[in-house]
Design an enzyme around this catalytic site. Sequence first.
Site, PDB file in Angstrom:
ATOM      1  N   LYS A   1       0.873  -1.181   0.000  1.00  0.00           N
ATOM      2  CA  LYS A   1       0.000   0.000   0.000  1.00  0.00           C
ATOM      3  C   LYS A   1       0.908   1.228   0.000  1.00  0.00           C
ATOM      4  CE  LYS A   1      -4.167   1.834   0.160  1.00  0.00           C
ATOM      5  NZ  LYS A   1      -5.037   1.828  -1.044  1.00  0.00           N
TER       6      LYS A   1
ATOM      7  N   ASP B   1      -5.656  -3.169  -2.102  1.00  0.00           N
ATOM      8  CA  ASP B   1      -7.086  -3.096  -2.378  1.00  0.00           C
ATOM      9  C   ASP B   1      -7.402  -3.621  -3.783  1.00  0.00           C
ATOM     10  OD1 ASP B   1      -5.604  -0.906  -3.179  1.00  0.00           O
ATOM     11  OD2 ASP B   1      -7.107   0.587  -2.664  1.00  0.00           O
TER      12      ASP B   1
ATOM     13  N   ASP C   1      -6.948 -15.688   3.379  1.00  0.00           N
ATOM     14  CA  ASP C   1      -8.268 -16.215   3.716  1.00  0.00           C
ATOM     15  C   ASP C   1      -9.263 -15.978   2.578  1.00  0.00           C
ATOM     16  OD1 ASP C   1      -7.432 -17.185   6.104  1.00  0.00           O
ATOM     17  OD2 ASP C   1      -8.701 -15.934   7.354  1.00  0.00           O
TER      18      ASP C   1
END
Length: 360
Positions: free
Chosen positions: A189, A221, A249
């Site tokens: 990021k 993102d 996950d």
Amino acid sequence: MKQVLLLAGDGIGPEIMAQAKKVLALLRAHGLALNVLEGNIGGAGVDSEGVPYPESTRALVAQADAVLLACVGGKKWDNLPRDLRPEQGLLAIRADLGVFANLRPVKAISALSEQSSLKKELIEGLDLLIVRELTGDIYFGQPRGIEMQEGERIGFNTMRYSETEIRRIAKVAFEAARARNKSVCSIDKMNVLECSQLWREVVQAVSADYPDVRLTHMLVDNAAMQLIRQPKAFDVLLTGNLFGDILSDEASMLTGSIGLLPSASVREDGVGLYEPIHGSAPDIAGQNKANPLAMILSVGMMLRYSLEQPLLCEKIEQAVEAVINQGLRTADIAQKGQEIATTDEMGEAVCAQLQQLLAL
């Protein structure tokens, strides 16, 4: 002779570990030199010795070339103080072992393509690897805490990475990519985080030592979106601890069930901690319902990375896929109307297939 420590832990842990033991017994019968030790961790450690990571287990860890762990946690221990919660045992053993690289393969099995929430064409043939840094980042950075300031509580954590930490996990990702499709996508990021700016600079520098591996960068993102939009575009994803926790996950559900995915956490000398990525599922514990395949595939990863037996790992993977192709299903991967196999039945079926493959 290699030393392997088995930690069944809590919930469904003893049931799925029993299937892993069957696989290890079969391999030993076919000549694999292995000494198997057993210990307690998590809630089982609290019940036996009053702490989630007992000293008796710590002593066994010091002897082990690899640790195979099922799962920890459950409602029984939810109200304990933070330092006695079962999950603290997992964090403690990772720190004790010094394992810094978490490897999570995400591979779709064609016979289960209908189980995924994505369209079949998006996940058929999917085979990616997430390489997550495990010992740094916001989970371990200091300072951290909850304090009173100006009459109210504030919580704070520190995202922190050193060049050394970034460099060593980047090397793991590039080496893994060399054995796959020679592509690394580094996730950060950097547009808002200085920590991520350093991450990108160091990863870019490490890439110079791997001219045969293609490196790309992606903001986290966007990466979360692309994992759903076009997951097969990825080969090796390289991430920090926080982003890797979330993305791995997310990726686990691409295959249709979290009960199918193993993981490895390793250090430079090959010593590793191997565990399925699912939890302890206390709601079905003791009912012979749990899917043992991620546990069995974790045995395979242990063979590949710590025990230097990649061919045996491949045979385990082939045995698991063969059983699924035969139509055997535990409840989490069954479609409506399909017969449900028990934990024991699934484990025995994998062993039967593995026995045939070992005889070839």
